[in-house]
Structures are given as C-alpha cells and as structure tokens.
Design a protein around this motif. Structure first.
Motif, PDB file in Angstrom:
ATOM      1  N   GLU A  45      -4.655   3.326  -6.494  1.00  0.00           N
ATOM      2  CA  GLU A  45      -5.383   2.052  -6.465  1.00  0.00           C
ATOM      3  C   GLU A  45      -5.183   1.339  -5.131  1.00  0.00           C
ATOM      4  N   THR A  46      -3.987   1.367  -4.604  1.00  0.00           N
ATOM      5  CA  THR A  46      -3.704   0.729  -3.319  1.00  0.00           C
ATOM      6  C   THR A  46      -4.468   1.424  -2.204  1.00  0.00           C
ATOM      7  N   LEU A  47      -4.487   2.748  -2.221  1.00  0.00           N
ATOM      8  CA  LEU A  47      -5.210   3.502  -1.197  1.00  0.00           C
ATOM      9  C   LEU A  47      -6.719   3.278  -1.314  1.00  0.00           C
ATOM     10  N   ASP A  48      -7.213   3.089  -2.530  1.00  0.00           N
ATOM     11  CA  ASP A  48      -8.639   2.785  -2.723  1.00  0.00           C
ATOM     12  C   ASP A  48      -9.037   1.488  -2.027  1.00  0.00           C
ATOM     13  N   ARG A  49      -8.147   0.519  -2.026  1.00  0.00           N
ATOM     14  CA  ARG A  49      -8.439  -0.797  -1.432  1.00  0.00           C
ATOM     15  C   ARG A  49      -8.173  -0.831   0.072  1.00  0.00           C
ATOM     16  N   TYR A  50      -7.455   0.144   0.579  1.00  0.00           N
ATOM     17  CA  TYR A  50      -7.027   0.130   1.980  1.00  0.00           C
ATOM     18  C   TYR A  50      -8.205   0.429   2.906  1.00  0.00           C
ATOM     19  N   ALA A  51      -8.469  -0.473   3.828  1.00  0.00           N
ATOM     20  CA  ALA A  51      -9.593  -0.312   4.751  1.00  0.00           C
ATOM     21  C   ALA A  51      -9.211  -0.865   6.125  1.00  0.00           C
ATOM     22  N   PRO A  52      -8.418  -0.116   6.887  1.00  0.00           N
ATOM     23  CA  PRO A  52      -7.955  -0.632   8.179  1.00  0.00           C
ATOM     24  C   PRO A  52      -9.094  -0.886   9.169  1.00  0.00           C
ATOM     25  N   GLU A  53     -10.207  -0.195   9.020  1.00  0.00           N
ATOM     26  CA  GLU A  53     -11.327  -0.388   9.936  1.00  0.00           C
ATOM     27  C   GLU A  53     -11.960  -1.768   9.799  1.00  0.00           C
ATOM     28  N   GLU A  54     -11.643  -2.467   8.722  1.00  0.00           N
ATOM     29  CA  GLU A  54     -12.165  -3.817   8.520  1.00  0.00           C
ATOM     30  C   GLU A  54     -11.295  -4.865   9.197  1.00  0.00           C
ATOM     31  N   GLY A  55     -10.261  -4.415   9.896  1.00  0.00           N
ATOM     32  CA  GLY A  55      -9.419  -5.340  10.644  1.00  0.00           C
ATOM     33  C   GLY A  55      -8.531  -6.211   9.793  1.00  0.00           C
ATOM     34  N   GLY A  56      -8.093  -5.677   8.663  1.00  0.00           N
ATOM     35  CA  GLY A  56      -7.222  -6.441   7.782  1.00  0.00           C
ATOM     36  C   GLY A  56      -5.859  -6.684   8.408  1.00  0.00           C
ATOM     37  N   PRO A  57      -5.096  -7.554   7.814  1.00  0.00           N
ATOM     38  CA  PRO A  57      -3.773  -7.870   8.368  1.00  0.00           C
ATOM     39  C   PRO A  57      -2.813  -6.685   8.278  1.00  0.00           C
ATOM     40  N   ASP A  58      -1.851  -6.685   9.185  1.00  0.00           N
ATOM     41  CA  ASP A  58      -0.848  -5.615   9.187  1.00  0.00           C
ATOM     42  C   ASP A  58      -0.054  -5.576   7.890  1.00  0.00           C
TER      43      ASP A  58
END
Length: 76
Positions: A45-58
C-alpha cells in the motif's frame, strides 16, 4: 520461500535509491515472493502511494524506508 530477492530489492531503497523504478521493482518482488501474504500489505500500500516524480517531500521516502524495515522484521 526465498527472501533473497526481497532483501536485495529492499536494500536498494534502504541505501537511498528513491526512484520510482526502485520502488516499482521492490513492489514486483514483494508480490512475486509473498503472494497473498498479509505481512506485506502495508508495504504494498505504501509503495502504491509513492510517487517521487510528483516532487513530494523527502519524508515520504523516509516513510517508505520505515515501512520496509518493519516489513523485513515481520517476514524474517
């Protein structure tokens, strides 16, 4: 059941690879290695939400690493 593929893919992310590719590869390994295993549900579930290309916080990447560590503890 072999944990080696999972540990190798997890270690890549734990070592600082925050790319979507590393996260997607980890998710694929998890789903292949632990099909239907509830111990890995939080990680998937965590990996499903992970989207680093969207510029989310570290902190999101750190959350992923925390969930990876928790999952390793559960499955080992």
């Amino acid at each position: 059941m072999s944990h080696d593929r999972f540990l190798a893919a997890a270690q890549r992310v734990l070592d600082g690879d925050d790319s979507a590719q590393a996260a997607n590869e980890l998710k694929g390994v998890v789903l292949d290695t632990y099909p239907g295993d509830e111990r890995v549900d939080d990680l998937v579930e965590t990996l499903d939400r992970y989207a680093p290309e969207e510029g989310g916080p570290d902190t999101v990447a750190e959350e992923v690493r925390t969930v990876i560590r928790e999952t390793i503890a559960r499955v080992m």
